[in-house]
Design an enzyme around this catalytic site. Structure first.
Site, PDB file in Angstrom:
ATOM      1  N   GLU A 838      35.998  54.726  39.720  1.00 19.86           N
ATOM      2  CA  GLU A 838      35.468  54.327  41.031  1.00 19.86           C
ATOM      3  C   GLU A 838      36.597  54.143  42.034  1.00 19.86           C
ATOM      4  O   GLU A 838      36.465  54.508  43.189  1.00 19.86           O
ATOM      5  CB  GLU A 838      34.642  53.037  40.895  1.00 19.86           C
ATOM      6  CG  GLU A 838      33.995  52.629  42.200  1.00 19.86           C
ATOM      7  CD  GLU A 838      32.991  51.505  42.055  1.00 19.86           C
ATOM      8  OE1 GLU A 838      32.492  51.268  40.940  1.00 19.86           O
ATOM      9  OE2 GLU A 838      32.713  50.835  43.072  1.00 19.86           O
ATOM     10  N   ARG A 916      29.481  39.372  41.762  1.00 23.71           N
ATOM     11  CA  ARG A 916      28.327  39.756  40.947  1.00 23.71           C
ATOM     12  C   ARG A 916      28.195  38.828  39.733  1.00 23.71           C
ATOM     13  O   ARG A 916      27.092  38.472  39.326  1.00 23.71           O
ATOM     14  CB  ARG A 916      28.410  41.217  40.516  1.00 23.71           C
ATOM     15  CG  ARG A 916      27.130  41.718  39.899  1.00 23.71           C
ATOM     16  CD  ARG A 916      27.134  43.222  39.719  1.00 23.71           C
ATOM     17  NE  ARG A 916      26.717  43.941  40.906  1.00 23.71           N
ATOM     18  CZ  ARG A 916      25.458  44.242  41.216  1.00 23.71           C
ATOM     19  NH1 ARG A 916      24.470  43.873  40.414  1.00 23.71           N
ATOM     20  NH2 ARG A 916      25.160  44.906  42.316  1.00 23.71           N
ATOM     21  N   GLU A1297      23.281  50.426  34.862  1.00 24.29           N
ATOM     22  CA  GLU A1297      23.981  49.242  34.373  1.00 24.29           C
ATOM     23  C   GLU A1297      23.094  48.197  33.690  1.00 24.29           C
ATOM     24  O   GLU A1297      23.517  47.555  32.725  1.00 24.29           O
ATOM     25  CB  GLU A1297      24.718  48.566  35.535  1.00 24.29           C
ATOM     26  CG  GLU A1297      25.833  49.418  36.106  1.00 24.29           C
ATOM     27  CD  GLU A1297      26.338  48.860  37.413  1.00 24.29           C
ATOM     28  OE1 GLU A1297      27.459  48.363  37.453  1.00 24.29           O
ATOM     29  OE2 GLU A1297      25.570  48.912  38.404  1.00 24.29           O
TER      30      GLU A1297
END
Ligand SMILES: Cc1cc2nc3c(=O)[nH]c(=O)nc-3n(C[C@H](O)[C@H](O)[C@H](O)COP(=O)(O)OP(=O)(O)OC[C@H]3O[C@@H](n4cnc5c(N)ncnc54)[C@H](O)[C@@H]3O)c2cc1C
Ligand code: FES
Ligand code: FES
Length: 1365
Positions: A838, A916, A1297
């Site tokens: 990423e 998160r 995910e």
């Protein structure tokens, strides 16, 4: 005997074509030769060390000793090209292709959805193909064994086994032996064993198909095996007749000379002995599985290599009076075959040693290694963790050595190994043969091995144990206990053996033996390899197992004459059972598309991944498969060996003398800015200071990979070392607060719900802590970039394996000092990403781009596995501390948590990961009062980054930790406490988001019932009562995962649709394909949107010049946002076509397109989408971070071996809400793949660092990801029916995910089993178990008499070999 002055001719065949090579370099591997010289790029490089199987090929040769043609698999990455003389190689390209015909081994893996990113696929296909060549009608067990040396990081293995099961003759639908006990069909009625009928789900009687609903039904058919072509062994290519003729002829000595190494292959023992006396330092190479690793990874150079493959005496097998004698060059597979036959034919008392060798070989590497590695190579490597040496030593095997001086025979005893990797064998001597003895009457033998992973892993501790009793008694006449993994060499416990001789085999002997072994098999607390307490305990545990095994045999042999020995207590018997695999069983259920859905409308159907067939044939092009450009160069990075240091000097002068050297590139060569990174806190090349081992300092560019590698090693760097900080260094001051000790707190994030201050007073509370280790992505394809300067206006084309085209373009342009419009980034596909590509792919790409700019030539670099693991970071390790307030009924009232993550040396995505984690600290539970603090710690490790789940799994794992403690504290069943605290529809989360369409409770109830939770729990309790040393545990765990990037502006996507005049559609969107099936789903979306078949739509690649400013393919939202953008673009086209369609309503798509073109209607459209109304403010605890949530529940059952810490995943049931699935095959593939990746995270994968911050685990040899044998034996997945999601394209939901965390059910099932073991030791309080639950942690937690005999050294009194970071 002097070899020829000039090199000989090497003759071999590849895919039926003859190859004659004159100038072959002995350092070249078959893999390099295939890929570079022959352009056969189907065979992949995943690790270069025999540990992943991506490079598997079939080797066929005529064996003159056995007079037959042999086919076997081998790892091309270790196979020296010089060893190919008169051999035929078959690669994945040689067995089938998409142009003419796929081989059934290719077709079935593709159609059964067993290929996601596809990078492992050719290797798996070749393992299967070779098995079929040798055994066209294999058993399921053969199929599973054939894959011991292959890894896949994407699929979770189940679909591969499922597809290939169709070749097995002994199994039926569900994997159980047909009509035998265990078959789903016969057990369907028995709710204890199955619950749901599973396999019959596509019938109207299935419980999943509600009676009131005759519109849609559940199905379990992800593929249709009746479509498969039959296997026809007569169609296989024949072995080249020329090689048969050559094989029967007398060979002549061969010699090949390369730049640095000479390879000599003699034909007679006499020649060999003479050569060894001429070159005493020469290495004898048979399998090259040790020497190959030393040369590639340990930088060793052996200028002379002698290959004894043709020496008949060294390949012979002889049955003698004393045992079986194997020539030292016999491969381990041959040893296995011969001993297996002997065990079948001889009386059992004679084959005790043989059975032990077979047990060791069962877990020795994978078949690719065993097929080439020699018995002699294993002995002569003298590794302290060799699996065979303890057995050979305890059995007193005899070794015959030969040299110019003649022959001598030595016994493998305590004198044989003289030091680390040293033996008494003299340099000029050769190991000729090994005699493994028969056992005698009254003699018993066992071998044990414990490794991090059962299959294809080196031992932590391994042993061979032999006892001989005086005739007719249980009195020890002779005993030999030999251990590997306890010293620099294989050792005998001499003192213990001496003391036990003459003693009766009874409880007292056991106690004394353990006491003596604990003293004799001691280890320094700083011993290399670490795990000191575990290793010491294992020596006792293994003896205990041996003791019981012998006791059992004695009592059987003495036929009830019980005064000779005590019987083994019935609850101890399972401790003696060797690991056995049950046949796999599985079912995958999904909702069929509604009746009446048009046949060509593929949305909701299990469409095969659009690249699967190409991947299975080796035709799919990955970054490093792009053909070489003219004048292309290769780059190797030069990285720091210190975690924190000032750079004093960099000297590349020695590198310049390496042939092919072109230049050294460093910070001063960067034409633009050397500053880079997501937070602008990184450099392209380090200038003054390095802040982690692996920090990029520069790079060497040369004409070939081999030369650039060699030159990079010659670059000398001087450092002034500074103190590194590698761990999360915090300590409790007072409850729920922490301070830093040296590491600076990089960022602190608070999340507080308005709580009632006095709540702590009215509820009970407890404190706790959990540590979760990080995780390596281990995508099978490492980072790769090819930079091609275009020669004008600063233009450059970058072919990259990246999830993030935008940042790749931006960072490269920034480093090159050009606007972004001069840099085009192109991504065809990746061999896996999982978040690791990423942002971290950019650290390689910018360096390669600068090198291409400097040289003006195309430059390529694909990182070696060790470099990749060293420099590119992984999942953040987390430490969580909690204080939980609760009511006696199990209701949680308040929670205070502090999360600390190890961010590494730069910010990268660490803030987002921590956000998160905090947003998922509730997992699925309603906690009225939450106070949370998240701290990212900056350390001297490679920067940690995104990894599937992005902090979510860490946040939830800590929640489940206190939840499991809570159940124990309340004395209530964990599933009841979990259910009690689950959210309800309409509840507010701790970040004030209302839960709408909350399907979690449905998932929970369905999972609980379909897995027969309560009935099985009773069975488990019963099992645990009856077994002291094996325990079972079960756990059901929910998950709720927020869908969106938490950075709001990233939730946007673009698409571009071109329709050509023949009606074909070229689709482009902002997402990249890394195996997750995004392109397949996007084609399905476009197909429904446009109303045309999927066959008319093609996606070629993702590129910055077609769709600009793309968000990374991440956060599970790619199908949601790109799908909407694709839909949007398609709508634009349809709108433009509307008048044309109206004027010709009966026309075809092609008619309308033709008319549109002729009427000058644009047939190209862009599409765009952004998720509305997102944005959350941590300070105010306001706003909406997520668009919606994905839900799922899993229940797992495990069995642990309390003595070794081993565990077996027995069964997992998953119910997952994926909305209305766009493609159930892909969604189930994502669920299973994520689950198995999570299984690695929570039970197996461990990155190990030195106290100085040096990563030890740099490849599959030391870092273990789950293998085929690690998946749950029974694996049931169902997609929740009737749960359309209004927030995403065609009512679907994100899936990449969310399921990963469900593997926590395995971790907590293990913890449940450990509770039971501890209870037997009188321990009932909650205990701490950090993640991953490795054999070491499991064993250490199962406190018993053996662990107590091996107490830990006082922390602080020694320097550990590795530290928890
Ligand atoms: C992926 C992988 C997994 C592995 N797993 C295991 C495992 O589970 N357990 C385990 O014990 N090992 C394991 N190994 C180690 C290795 O496979 C074995 O040691 C193997 O038996 C070595 O045999 P070889 O023929 O490949 O040796 P080579 O690499 O060809 O040679 C090894 C050494 O032995 C010397 N030698 C070989 N034959 C003779 C001879 N006749 N006389 C004198 N010297 C000789 C060579 O000079 C060299 O120094 C693994 C290796 C790999 C790469
Ligand atoms: S690349 Fe050869 S085994 Fe991994
Ligand atoms: S499909 Fe196996 S590694 Fe990706």
């Amino acid at each position: 005997m002097a070899p020829n002055e000039t090199g000989d001719e090497l003759v071999f065949f590849v895919n039926g074509k003859k190859v004659v090579e004159k100038d072959v370099d002995p350092e070249t591997t078959l893999l390099t030769y295939l890929r570079r010289k022959l352009g056969l790029c189907g065979t992949k490089l995943g690790c270069g060390e025999g540990g992943c199987g991506a490079c598997t090929v079939m080797i066929s040769k005529y064996d003159p000793f056995r007079r037959k043609i042999l086919h076997h698999t081998a790892n091309a990455c270790l196979f020296p090209v010089c060893a190919l003389h008169h051999v035929a190689v078959t690669t994945v390209e040689g067995i089938g292709n998409t142009k003419s015909r796929l081989h059934p081994a290719q077709e079935r893996i593709a159609k059964s959805h067993g290929s996601q990113c596809g990078f492992c696929t050719p290797g798996i296909v070749m393992s299967m193909y070779t098995l079929l060549r040798n055994k066209p009608e294999p058993k399921m067990e053969d199929i599973e064994d054939a894959f011991q040396g292959n890894l896949c990081r994407c699929t979770g293995y189940r679909p591969i086994l499922e597809g290939y099961r169709t070749f097995a003759k002994d199994l039926n639908c569900c994997g159980r032996v047909a009509n035998g006990t265990g078959c789903c069909r016969s057990e369907r009625e028995n709710s204890m064993n199955g619950g749901c009928c599973r396999g019959k789900a596509n019938g109207p009687d299935c419980c999943m198909n509600g009676k009131d609903d005759n519109v849609t039904m559940m199905s379990s058919s992800l593929f249709n095996s009746s479509e498969f072509q039959p296997l026809d062994p007569t169609q296989e290519p024949i072995f080249p007749p020329e090689l048969m003729t050559q094989g029967n002829k007398q060979q002549k000595q061969l010699c090949f000379k390369g730049e640095r190494v000479m390879w000599i292959q003699p034909t007679t023992l006499k020649e060999l002995v003479a050569l060894k006396s001429q070159y005493p330092n020469a290495k004898l190479v048979v399998g090259n599985t040790e020497v190959g690793i030393e040369m590639r990874l340990k930088n060793m150079l052996y200028p002379v290599i002698i290959a004894p493959a043709w020496i008949s005496e060294m390949n012979a097998v002889q049955h003698t009076e004393m045992g079986v004698t194997f020539g030292a060059a016999c491969t381990l597979s041959l040893v296995e075959e011969v001993l297996r036959k002997a065990v079948a034919e001889l009386p059992p008392y004679k084959t005790e040693v043989f059975q032990a060798v077979l047990e060791q070989l069962r877990w020795f590497a994978g078949p690719q290694i065993r097929n080439v590695a020699a018995l002699g190579g294993n002995i002569m490597t003298a590794s302290p963790i060799s699996d065979l040496n303890p057995v050979l030593m305890a059995s007193g095997s005899k070794l015959t050595l030969v040299s110019n001086e003649g022959k001598r025979t030595v016994t493998m005893d305590e004198k044989f190994f003289t030091g680390y990797r040293k033996t008494i064998v003299k340099p000029e001597e050769i190991l000729l043969s090994v005699e493994i003895p028969y056992s005698r009457k009254g003699e018993y033998f066992s071998a044990f091995k414990q490794a991090s992973r059962r299959e294809d892993d080196i031992a932590i501790v391994t042993c061979g144990m032999r006892v001989l009793f005086q005739d007719g008694t249980s009195r020890v006449e002779e005993i030999k206990l030999s251990y590997g993994g306890m010293a620099p060499t294989t050792v005998l416990a001499l003192k213990t053996c001496q003391e036990l001789t003459g003693r009766d085999w009874n409880e007292k002997l056991l106690q004394d033996a353990c006491r003596l072994l604990a003293g004799e098999m001691d280890l320094s607390a700083s011993a290399p390899g670490g795990m000191v307490d575990f290793r010491r305990t294992l020596t006792l545990s293994f003896f205990f197992k041996f003791y019981l095994t012998v006791l059992q045999k004695l009592s059987k042999n003495h036929n009830g004459n019980n005064n000779l020995c005590e019987p083994v207590p019935s609850n101890y018997i399972s401790a003696t059972e060797l690991f056995h695999k049950d046949p796999i069983a599985n079912a995958q259920l999904f909702q069929e598309v509604p009746k009446g859905q048009a046949v060509e409308d593929m949305v909701g159907r299990p469409l095969m991944h659009v690249s699967a067939a190409k991947q299975a044939c080796g035709e799919a092009v990955y970054c490093d498969d792009i053909p070489h450009y003219e004048k292309e160069l290769y780059l190797t990075l030069v990285t720091s060996t210190k975690a924190h240091a000032k750079i004093l000097s960099v000297d590349a002068s020695e590198a310049q003398s390496v042939p092919g050297f072109v230049c050294f590139v460093s910070a001063k060569d960067v034409p633009g800015s050397n500053i880079t990174g997501i937070a602008n806190d990184e450099t392209v090349f380090a200038e003054d200071v390095v802040t982690c081992v692996g920090h990029i300092i520069g790079a060497v560019v040369a004409d070939t990979q081999e030369h650039s590698r060699r030159a990079a090693k010659a670059v000398k760097i001087k450092y002034e070392e500074l103190k590194p900080i590698v761990t999360i260094q915090v300590r409790w001051l007072r409850s729920a607060s922490a301070v830093s000790l040296g590491c600076f707190l990089h960022d602190v994030r608070h999340l507080v719900t308005p709580g009632t201050p006095h709540l702590w007073d009215i509820s009970f509370h407890f404190l706790g802590e959990m540590y979760l280790a990080g995780q390596e992505h281990f995508y099978l394809e490492t980072h790769c970039t090819l930079a091609v300067p275009k020669g004008e206006d600063g233009e450059m084309e970058l072919f990259v394996s990246t999830q993030n085209l935008m940042k790749t373009q931006e960072f490269a342009a920034n480093a090159l000092g050009v606007p972004s419009n001069r840099v085009v980034v192109r991504v065809k596909r990746m061999g896996g990403g999982f978040g690791g590509k990423e942002t971290r792919s950019t650290i390689l790409t910018t360096a390669v781009a600068v090198a291409a700019f400097k040289t003006g030539r195309p430059v390529r670099c694909m990182l070696d596995r060790d470099e990749d693991m060293l420099i590119s970071g992984g999942r953040h390790p987390f430490l969580g501390r909690y204080k939980v307030g609760f009511m006696k009924n199990g209701r949680v009232k308040s929670l205070q948590v502090s999360y600390y993550s190890n961010g590494g040396n730069s910010v990268d995505l660490s803030y987002g990961v921590m956000d998160r984690a905090l947003l998922h600290l509730d997992n699925s539970y309603n906690i009225p009062n939450v106070s949370a603090v998240g701290t990212v710690c900056k350390t001297n490790l490679a920067s940690n980054t995104a990894f599937r789940g992005f902090g979510g799994p860490q946040g939830m794992m800590i929640a489940e930790c206190w939840m499991s403690d809570l159940a124990r504290k309340c004395g209530l069943p964990p599933e009841e406490v979990r259910k009690l605290n689950l959210y309800n529809e309409g509840d507010l989360t701790h970040f004030n988001q209302k839960l709408e369409g909350f399907t979690l409770r449905r998932c929970w109830d369905e999972c609980l019932s379909s897995c027969s939770y309560h009935a099985r729990k009773k069975l488990i309790e019963e099992f645990n009562k009856q077994n002291r040393w094996k325990k079972r545990g079960m756990c059901i765990i929910p998950t709720k995962f927020g869908i969106s990037f938490t950075v709001p502006f990233l939730n946007q996507a673009g698409a571009l649709v071109h329709v050509y005049t023949d009606g074909s559609v070229l689709l482009t969107h902002g997402g990249t394909e890394m195996g997750q099936g995004l392109h397949t789903k996007m084609i399905q979306v476009a197909s429904r949107s446009l109303g045309i078949p999927t066959s008319k739509i093609h996606i070629s690649e993702t590129s910055t010049n077609t769709v600009p400013n793309t968000s990374p393919t991440a956060a599970s939202v790619s199908a949601d946002i790109n799908g909407m953008a694709v839909h949007n673009a398609c709508q634009t086209i349809l709108k433009r076509l509307e008048p044309i369609k109206q004027s010709n309503p009966k026309g075809s798509w092609e008619d309308w397109i033709k008319a549109a073109y002729e009427n000058c209607v644009s047939l190209s459209a862009t599409g765009f989408y952004r998720i509305p109304d997102l944005g959350y403010d941590f300070e105010k605890n306001e706003g909406k971070p997520f668009c919606y949530f994905s839900y799922g529940v899993a229940c797992s059952e495990v069995e642990i071996d309390c003595l070794t810490g081993d565990h077996k995943n027995m069964r997992t049931d998953i119910v997952m809400d994926v909305g209305t699935s766009l493609n159930p095959a892909i969604d189930i593939g994502q669920i299973e793949g994520a689950f198995v990746q999570g299984l690695g995270l929570f039970t197996m994968e461990e990155l190990r660092y030195s106290p100085e911050g040096n990563l030890y685990t740099r490849g599959p040899g030391m870092y273990k990801i789950p293998a085929f044998g690690d998946i749950p034996t029974e694996f049931y997945v169902s997609l929740l029916r009737d749960c359309p999601n209004s927030k995403a394209v065609y009512s679907s939901k994100a899936v990449g995910e969310p399921p990963l965390f469900l593997s926590a059910s395995v971790f907590y099932a293990i913890k449940d089993a450990i509770y039971s073991a501890r209870k037997d030791s009188g321990l009932t309080e909650p205990f701490r178990l950090d993640s991953p639950a490795t054999p070491e942690r499991i064993r250490n937690a199962c406190v018993d008499i053996f662990t107590k005999m091996c107490p830990s050294a006082e922390p602080g009194t020694f320097k550990p070999w590795s530290v928890r970071v």
